[in-house]
Motif scaffolding. Structure first.
Motif, PDB file in Angstrom:
ATOM      1  N   THR A 147      -5.199  -7.834   1.573  1.00 32.24           N
ATOM      2  CA  THR A 147      -6.170  -7.297   2.346  1.00 32.24           C
ATOM      3  C   THR A 147      -7.282  -7.984   2.584  1.00 32.24           C
ATOM      4  O   THR A 147      -7.602  -8.460   3.736  1.00 32.24           O
ATOM      5  CB  THR A 147      -6.896  -6.120   2.413  1.00 32.24           C
ATOM      6  OG1 THR A 147      -5.521  -4.943   2.029  1.00 32.24           O
ATOM      7  CG2 THR A 147      -7.354  -5.359   3.505  1.00 32.24           C
ATOM      8  N   ASN A 168       1.053  -1.236   0.139  1.00 37.80           N
ATOM      9  CA  ASN A 168       0.053   0.095   0.117  1.00 37.80           C
ATOM     10  C   ASN A 168       0.865   1.068  -0.021  1.00 37.80           C
ATOM     11  O   ASN A 168       1.592   1.338   0.849  1.00 37.80           O
ATOM     12  CB  ASN A 168      -0.706   0.236   1.232  1.00 37.80           C
ATOM     13  CG  ASN A 168      -1.828  -1.067   1.367  1.00 37.80           C
ATOM     14  OD1 ASN A 168      -2.459  -1.527   0.391  1.00 37.80           O
ATOM     15  ND2 ASN A 168      -1.784  -1.936   2.233  1.00 37.80           N
ATOM     16  N   SER A 192      -3.596   0.156  -3.679  1.00 40.21           N
ATOM     17  CA  SER A 192      -3.770  -0.659  -2.298  1.00 40.21           C
ATOM     18  C   SER A 192      -3.999  -2.107  -2.700  1.00 40.21           C
ATOM     19  O   SER A 192      -4.613  -2.372  -3.697  1.00 40.21           O
ATOM     20  CB  SER A 192      -5.049  -0.366  -1.535  1.00 40.21           C
ATOM     21  OG  SER A 192      -4.920   1.157  -1.176  1.00 40.21           O
ATOM     22  N   VAL A 238      -5.549  -4.947  -2.335  1.00 47.18           N
ATOM     23  CA  VAL A 238      -6.809  -5.359  -2.038  1.00 47.18           C
ATOM     24  C   VAL A 238      -6.791  -6.715  -1.857  1.00 47.18           C
ATOM     25  O   VAL A 238      -7.505  -7.086  -0.942  1.00 47.18           O
ATOM     26  CB  VAL A 238      -8.185  -4.843  -3.073  1.00 47.18           C
ATOM     27  CG1 VAL A 238      -9.330  -5.085  -2.276  1.00 47.18           C
ATOM     28  CG2 VAL A 238      -8.021  -3.177  -2.926  1.00 47.18           C
TER      29      VAL A 238
END
Length: 175
Positions: free
Chosen positions: A72, A48, A67, A69
């Motif tokens: 995450t 990120n 980011s 994702v």
């Protein structure tokens, strides 16, 4: 005549000096974008990061937020692509972005567009600054692989150059 030549030279020099040498940034292996000057890179966590440039005349800010994702959420690129094919996923992305700006953010317009054959959400957002001016944000959100990108031009007090904004967004390259 001498004054005319001197004045012409000064005018020519100031016009040439005002030209911007855009700095191409390879965000990663697949995405690049150009800034009017070299931006500052911040990397708060692995995968990120942001590139930020505050224009020296205080009329605009340029930003790219990337980011991971996939990391995450624990999903792969194929699963993320399937999710982003759904309208509700784009609505969630829009809602999350607006929420991150706080209560003073007002969505003026949103529409889908494409960047190098990649679907992107384009938003125009008005947001009051602490000085009471209305900042006009133009935002592009797109996903490539497992990375989500937010590309933002903030016209501070509505004073940012439309030409600079266009050049910034038109410089986005996705392989």
């Amino acid at each position: 005549m001498k004054k005319f030549i001197t004045l012409s030279f000064i005018l020519y020099s100031s016009i040439c000096g005002a030209q911007t040498n855009w700095e191409k940034i390879n965000v990663n292996d697949n995405v690049s974008i150009s800034f009017p000057e070299k931006p500052v890179k911040n990397e708060p966590s692995a995968g990120n990061f942001t590139y930020i440039l505050k224009q020296s005349d205080s009329t605009a800010n340029y930003m790219v937020v990337a980011s991971d994702v996939g990391a995450t959420l624990g999903i792969d690129a194929e699963t993320l692509a399937t999710e982003m094919g759904k309208d509700e996923s784009w609505e969630q992305a829009k809602s999350a972005f607006l929420k991150s700006l706080g209560a003073g953010a007002e969505l003026v317009k949103d529409e889908f567009t494409t960047i190098n054959n990649t679907k992107a959400l384009r938003m125009i957002i008005n947001r009051k600054s602490t000085k009471g001016e209305t900042n006009v944000l133009t935002v592009l959100i797109f996903v490539d692989g497992t990375i989500s990108y937010n590309v933002i031009f903030n016209s501070r007090g509505g004073k940012g150059s439309e030409n600079m904004k266009s050049e910034f967004f038109n410089s986005i390259m996705i392989k």
